[in-house]
Design an enzyme around this catalytic site. Structure first.
Site, short mmCIF file in Angstrom:
data_model
loop_
_atom_site.label_atom_id
_atom_site.label_comp_id
_atom_site.label_asym_id
_atom_site.label_seq_id
_atom_site.Cartn_x
_atom_site.Cartn_y
_atom_site.Cartn_z
N CYS A 10 -44.34 -6.40 30.90
CA CYS A 10 -43.48 -7.23 30.06
C CYS A 10 -43.66 -6.86 28.57
O CYS A 10 -44.54 -6.08 28.22
CB CYS A 10 -43.79 -8.70 30.28
SG CYS A 10 -45.45 -9.17 29.71
N CYS A 13 -47.10 -7.47 27.25
CA CYS A 13 -48.05 -6.47 27.74
C CYS A 13 -47.92 -5.17 26.94
O CYS A 13 -48.90 -4.54 26.57
CB CYS A 13 -47.84 -6.20 29.23
SG CYS A 13 -48.03 -7.68 30.24
#
Length: 75
Positions: A10, A13
């Protein structure tokens, strides 16, 4: 030193990985960054909330994006 970014890919991340790379570069240290994206691998660290940052097999942050400065202190 091995730094692992735990997360499924994501935006948070990805930002954690960017910040980790920046911190390593600013400190001028020899470190390898690894990404752990599979759920089993993430859970093996006892992490239930991503992103997470692991330094030399110790979970340092989970569930938030650490800043470059925070990561530098961890390293």
């Amino acid at each position: 030193m091995i730094v692992k970014v735990l997360g499924t890919g994501c935006k948070k991340c990805q930002k954690t990985e960017e910040n980790a790379r920046a911190a390593i570069k600013e400190l001028g240290i020899d470190a390898t960054i690894e990404k752990v994206e599979d759920v089993q691998g993430i859970m093996s660290y006892g992490v239930m909330a991503t992103p997470a940052l692991v330094v030399d097999e110790q979970v340092k942050v989970k569930g938030k994006v650490p800043t470059v400065e925070e990561i530098k202190k961890m390293l």
